[in-house]
Design a protein around this motif. Structure first.
Motif, mmCIF file in Angstrom:
data_model
loop_
_atom_site.group_PDB
_atom_site.id
_atom_site.type_symbol
_atom_site.label_atom_id
_atom_site.label_comp_id
_atom_site.label_asym_id
_atom_site.label_seq_id
_atom_site.Cartn_x
_atom_site.Cartn_y
_atom_site.Cartn_z
ATOM 1 N N THR A 45 0.829 -1.197 0.000
ATOM 2 C CA THR A 45 0.000 0.000 0.000
ATOM 3 C C THR A 45 0.868 1.254 0.000
ATOM 4 O OG1 THR A 45 -0.078 0.091 2.403
ATOM 5 C CG2 THR A 45 -1.819 -1.179 1.297
ATOM 6 N N PHE A 46 0.243 2.376 -0.293
ATOM 7 C CA PHE A 46 0.929 3.665 -0.237
ATOM 8 C C PHE A 46 1.474 3.914 1.163
ATOM 9 C CE2 PHE A 46 0.704 8.235 0.718
ATOM 10 C CZ PHE A 46 1.567 8.732 -0.246
ATOM 11 N N GLU A 47 0.695 3.585 2.189
ATOM 12 C CA GLU A 47 1.127 3.805 3.568
ATOM 13 C C GLU A 47 2.360 2.979 3.910
ATOM 14 O OE1 GLU A 47 -3.190 4.754 3.139
ATOM 15 O OE2 GLU A 47 -1.974 2.997 2.620
ATOM 16 N N GLU A 48 2.426 1.762 3.423
ATOM 17 C CA GLU A 48 3.616 0.943 3.642
ATOM 18 C C GLU A 48 4.837 1.571 2.982
ATOM 19 O OE1 GLU A 48 3.129 -3.583 3.525
ATOM 20 O OE2 GLU A 48 1.309 -2.857 2.518
ATOM 21 N N TYR A 49 4.658 2.072 1.772
ATOM 22 C CA TYR A 49 5.773 2.723 1.081
ATOM 23 C C TYR A 49 6.310 3.904 1.885
ATOM 24 C CZ TYR A 49 6.725 0.661 -3.476
ATOM 25 O OH TYR A 49 7.182 -0.144 -4.489
ATOM 26 N N GLY A 58 10.672 5.972 4.774
ATOM 27 C CA GLY A 58 10.800 7.116 5.662
ATOM 28 C C GLY A 58 10.395 8.425 5.013
ATOM 29 N N LEU A 59 9.334 8.391 4.218
ATOM 30 C CA LEU A 59 8.897 9.553 3.458
ATOM 31 C C LEU A 59 7.738 10.284 4.133
ATOM 32 C CD1 LEU A 59 8.868 8.016 -0.146
ATOM 33 C CD2 LEU A 59 10.321 9.922 0.613
ATOM 34 N N SER A 60 7.615 11.565 3.836
ATOM 35 C CA SER A 60 6.445 12.344 4.210
ATOM 36 C C SER A 60 5.751 12.791 2.936
ATOM 37 C CB SER A 60 6.848 13.574 5.031
ATOM 38 O OG SER A 60 7.599 14.476 4.233
ATOM 39 N N GLU A 61 4.465 13.099 3.024
ATOM 40 C CA GLU A 61 3.731 13.515 1.836
ATOM 41 C C GLU A 61 4.317 14.785 1.233
ATOM 42 O OE1 GLU A 61 -0.456 13.684 2.471
ATOM 43 O OE2 GLU A 61 -0.620 11.558 3.024
ATOM 44 N N ARG A 77 -1.420 6.820 -5.690
ATOM 45 C CA ARG A 77 -1.649 7.782 -4.605
ATOM 46 C C ARG A 77 -0.696 8.962 -4.687
ATOM 47 N NH1 ARG A 77 -4.019 5.190 -0.148
ATOM 48 N NH2 ARG A 77 -3.715 7.112 1.034
ATOM 49 N N ALA A 78 0.554 8.730 -5.088
ATOM 50 C CA ALA A 78 1.527 9.813 -5.170
ATOM 51 C C ALA A 78 1.097 10.852 -6.201
ATOM 52 C CB ALA A 78 2.909 9.266 -5.502
ATOM 53 N N ASN A 79 0.582 10.399 -7.330
ATOM 54 C CA ASN A 79 0.083 11.333 -8.329
ATOM 55 C C ASN A 79 -1.094 12.143 -7.801
ATOM 56 O OD1 ASN A 79 1.386 11.224 -11.172
ATOM 57 N ND2 ASN A 79 1.370 9.084 -10.529
ATOM 58 N N ALA A 80 -1.953 11.512 -7.030
ATOM 59 C CA ALA A 80 -3.096 12.221 -6.458
ATOM 60 C C ALA A 80 -2.659 13.299 -5.471
ATOM 61 C CB ALA A 80 -4.032 11.229 -5.771
ATOM 62 N N LEU A 81 -1.448 13.139 -4.920
ATOM 63 C CA LEU A 81 -0.924 14.099 -3.941
ATOM 64 C C LEU A 81 -0.040 15.165 -4.577
ATOM 65 C CD1 LEU A 81 -0.102 11.595 -1.071
ATOM 66 C CD2 LEU A 81 -1.812 13.420 -0.988
ATOM 67 N N GLY A 82 0.052 15.169 -5.900
ATOM 68 C CA GLY A 82 0.799 16.224 -6.558
ATOM 69 C C GLY A 82 2.154 15.839 -7.093
ATOM 70 N N LEU A 85 20.520 4.734 -10.607
ATOM 71 C CA LEU A 85 21.126 6.042 -10.355
ATOM 72 C C LEU A 85 21.225 6.878 -11.627
ATOM 73 C CD1 LEU A 85 23.881 4.938 -7.842
ATOM 74 C CD2 LEU A 85 22.046 6.584 -7.363
ATOM 75 N N ARG A 86 21.422 6.233 -12.753
ATOM 76 C CA ARG A 86 21.506 6.979 -14.019
ATOM 77 C C ARG A 86 20.237 7.769 -14.288
ATOM 78 N NH1 ARG A 86 19.514 6.703 -18.898
ATOM 79 N NH2 ARG A 86 18.500 4.672 -18.580
ATOM 80 N N VAL A 87 19.079 7.163 -14.014
ATOM 81 C CA VAL A 87 17.810 7.833 -14.317
ATOM 82 C C VAL A 87 17.353 8.741 -13.181
ATOM 83 C CG1 VAL A 87 17.144 5.924 -15.814
ATOM 84 C CG2 VAL A 87 16.315 5.966 -13.449
ATOM 85 N N THR A 88 18.162 8.837 -12.127
ATOM 86 C CA THR A 88 17.818 9.612 -10.938
ATOM 87 C C THR A 88 18.615 10.906 -10.888
ATOM 88 O OG1 THR A 88 17.375 7.555 -9.735
ATOM 89 C CG2 THR A 88 17.689 9.542 -8.418
ATOM 90 N N ARG A 89 17.938 12.005 -10.593
ATOM 91 C CA ARG A 89 18.612 13.292 -10.490
ATOM 92 C C ARG A 89 19.232 13.493 -9.100
ATOM 93 N NH1 ARG A 89 14.578 16.164 -11.591
ATOM 94 N NH2 ARG A 89 14.966 16.248 -13.831
ATOM 95 N N ASN A 90 18.482 13.142 -8.065
ATOM 96 C CA ASN A 90 18.921 13.479 -6.707
ATOM 97 C C ASN A 90 19.152 12.282 -5.793
ATOM 98 O OD1 ASN A 90 18.764 16.283 -7.256
ATOM 99 N ND2 ASN A 90 16.557 16.278 -6.837
ATOM 100 N N GLU A 91 18.137 11.443 -5.635
ATOM 101 C CA GLU A 91 18.201 10.469 -4.547
ATOM 102 C C GLU A 91 17.548 9.137 -4.914
ATOM 103 O OE1 GLU A 91 16.651 10.153 0.103
ATOM 104 O OE2 GLU A 91 16.655 12.081 -0.938
ATOM 105 N N LEU A 92 18.198 8.057 -4.482
ATOM 106 C CA LEU A 92 17.687 6.693 -4.645
ATOM 107 C C LEU A 92 17.555 6.056 -3.269
ATOM 108 C CD1 LEU A 92 17.140 3.974 -6.179
ATOM 109 C CD2 LEU A 92 19.633 3.688 -6.293
ATOM 110 N N ARG A 93 16.403 5.450 -3.018
ATOM 111 C CA ARG A 93 16.192 4.714 -1.766
ATOM 112 C C ARG A 93 15.815 3.270 -2.090
ATOM 113 N NH1 ARG A 93 13.149 8.986 2.413
ATOM 114 N NH2 ARG A 93 14.388 10.817 1.782
ATOM 115 N N ILE A 94 16.437 2.334 -1.369
ATOM 116 C CA ILE A 94 16.219 0.901 -1.601
ATOM 117 C C ILE A 94 15.841 0.232 -0.284
ATOM 118 C CG2 ILE A 94 17.253 -1.259 -2.393
ATOM 119 C CD1 ILE A 94 19.167 0.382 -4.090
ATOM 120 N N TYR A 95 14.832 -0.624 -0.340
ATOM 121 C CA TYR A 95 14.357 -1.348 0.845
ATOM 122 C C TYR A 95 13.936 -2.752 0.416
ATOM 123 C CZ TYR A 95 11.355 -2.722 4.734
ATOM 124 O OH TYR A 95 10.796 -3.403 5.782
#
Length: 232
Positions: free
Chosen positions: A19-23, A28-31, A52-57, A173-183
């Protein structure tokens, strides 16, 4: 090897997601961190994050080998996979912490909700769900502000060799501008990926900074940490 050459029969794909909440807890993200950001979820599977992320902007995109199939077929496969996974979990409950989820039935409800949200969004916004297979992604350099990768790298450290991990990490990382998180940072056995330190040394030599971060989510025992990589 091309996506078509890598394409799996639907019967060989396990289509289960979070779910979005699990992500948000896993990474460790905030909206507020998502608003206005371009975000990649790879591999996205049956996760509800992109919807859900798209719905939040955010401008979120998911990439996964499974997206070569129609949403309806994936929903049917996902329901079968959830049923099978819950049956297996009955025999392996001791390997999990039952605080985020109080029971297998509650877990089933979360997995089913994630599947519904993902496949419903896929039907309305198919361009958000891109067929792809690591270690090659069909995106331009620095396409995303933030990339998230859950339950793939490190989780299958006994099946995917070191070269695959390094190539996949560098591609993310190539397709990422700033930050990559892995879990998470452990395999199915709960052990930390054996060659993690070697991998991080390579990434630091590439000019990135990396740290392991405790997060407020641990369902499988030993999975309470993520890897946060900042591009230099």
């Amino acid at each position: 090897m091309s996506l078509e050459e890598n394409r799996l029969d639907l019967s060989r794909i396990v289509f289960i997601g979070r779910t979005f909440e699990e992500y948000m807890a896993m990474f460790g993200l905030s909206e507020g961190e998502l608003n206005g950001k371009t975000v990649l979820d790879c591999p996205g599977g049956a996760c509800a994050f992109t919807a859900r992320a798209n719905a939040l902007g955010a401008q979120a995109v998911s990439a996964d080998i499974a997206y070569g199939y129609a949403a309806r077929a994936l929903k049917e496969k996902g329901l079968e996979d959830i049923g099978h996974a819950m049956d297996q979990l009955e025999k392996a409950q001791a390997g999990f912490k039952w605080d985020y989820f109080a029971s297998i039935e509650e877990l089933r409800a979360h997995r089913s909700r994630a599947l519904r949200e993902c496949t419903s969004d896929m039907e309305v916004y198919p361009d958000r769900y891109v067929p792809a297979v690591l270690p090659v992604l069909p995106f331009e350099d620095s396409r995303f502000d933030l990339t998230l990768s859950a339950h793939f790298l490190f989780m299958y450290g006994d099946r995917l060799d070191y070269d695959f991990h390094l190539k996949s990490l560098r591609e993310l990382l190539r397709v990422t501008r700033n930050e990559l998180r892995i879990y998470p940072l452990v395999g199915l056995s709960g052990e930390r990926y054996a060659q993690m330190d070697d991998l991080l040394n390579h990434i630091r030599e590439d000019g990135c900074t990396a740290e392991e971060v405790q997060v407020p989510y641990e369902f499988q025992k030993g999975t309470g940490r993520m890897l946060r990589i900042i591009k230099g």
